[in-house]
Design an enzyme around this catalytic site. Structure first.
Site, PDB file in Angstrom:
ATOM      1  CB  CYS A 211      -1.087  40.024  35.114  1.00  0.00           C
ATOM      2  SG  CYS A 211       0.628  40.270  34.610  1.00  0.00           S
ATOM      3  CB  CYS A 236      -1.194  32.776  30.541  1.00  0.00           C
ATOM      4  SG  CYS A 236      -1.809  31.168  31.090  1.00  0.00           S
TER       5      CYS A 236
END
Length: 253
Positions: A211, A236
């Protein structure tokens, strides 16, 4: 003074008072004050700003626990840096891992790398690998120390020094909120702080390997995080609650 049993309004009032005091303190002073209000936990991602905080905790021998979220998808360079940091500063870094059953459940529903396919799937992955372990790391803590900086992204531009985290019921301390990257680099050089070699390869912000990409010239520091998503405020969920992230017992997981 401890704040473990304090009410939400009381904690919010205390956070505002501390926020004003932090403006006048250096890093060691800010961290030392943070440790006076009960059990303090610093969660490090091993990024360069977090390495500065780990260094200050070790060099000043402060009573602040250091923890990291070992998601199972970190870069090898990040994993190696955990051991190096412990040895350099004489600190113990507690590793918090995701539960295998929850990772397996996620993979069965979305696929191991399903986070590329939808925001929902990406939030679900962050929930399993980061948010649930974070809850374990902060269990029983009264103060949460982070490496958030205002200059990291537009979404973090208003980061206070101290705030009340109503979701977790604790005081959240951001001692580097007003630090620039130049100040971070100067501290690293002055104190021989070990850093992730990925920083020299164009990765100013480093998370899970699948990511995170290197950024291009002129891009913001966090542009390489979840770069395939269009939302400029993507996070996140550790520091910005994301309603789309499913709960632990959600039927969507």
């Amino acid at each position: 003074m401890t704040i473990h049993d304090a009410s939400g309004p009381r904690l919010a009032e205390l956070a505002a008072t501390l926020d004003a005091q932090f403006e006048k303190l250096d890093l060691a002073g800010r961290l030392s004050l943070a440790g006076e209000f009960g059990r303090a936990v610093f969660t490090t991602s091993l990024g360069i700003e977090d390495q500065v905080i780990s260094a200050a905790i070790g060099l000043e021998q402060l009573d602040i626990e250091v923890s990291t979220l070992e998601t199972g998808r970190l870069f090898p360079e990040t994993l190696a840096l955990i051991d190096e940091t412990e040895e350099r500063f004489g600190i113990d870094i507690r590793r918090f891992h995701p539960a295998k059953a929850e990772v397996d459940e996620y993979a069965a529903r979305y696929g191991l790398n399903g986070f590329y396919e939808s925001v929902e799937a990406r939030h679900a992955c962050c929930h399993v690998r980061k948010l649930v372990p974070l809850a374990r790391a902060l269990e029983g803590a009264t103060v949460w120390v982070t490496g958030l900086r205002r200059s990291q992204s537009g979404n973090r531009a208003a980061t206070p020094f101290v705030e009340y985290d109503a979701e977790r019921g604790l005081i959240k301390v951001n001692p580097l909120a007003d630090w620039s990257l130049e100040q971070i680099n100067a501290y690293v050089e002055a104190h021989a702080v070990p850093t992730n070699p990925l920083h020299t390869r164009g990765f100013p912000s480093i998370g899970c390997e699948p990511c995170t990409r290197a950024i291009k010239p002129g891009e913001p520091e966090r542009a390489g995080r979840w770069w395939w998503e269009n939302d400029e405020k993507r996070e996140c969920g550790l520091h910005v609650p994301e309603a789309a992230a499913p709960s632990l017992n959600s039927s969507s997981l």
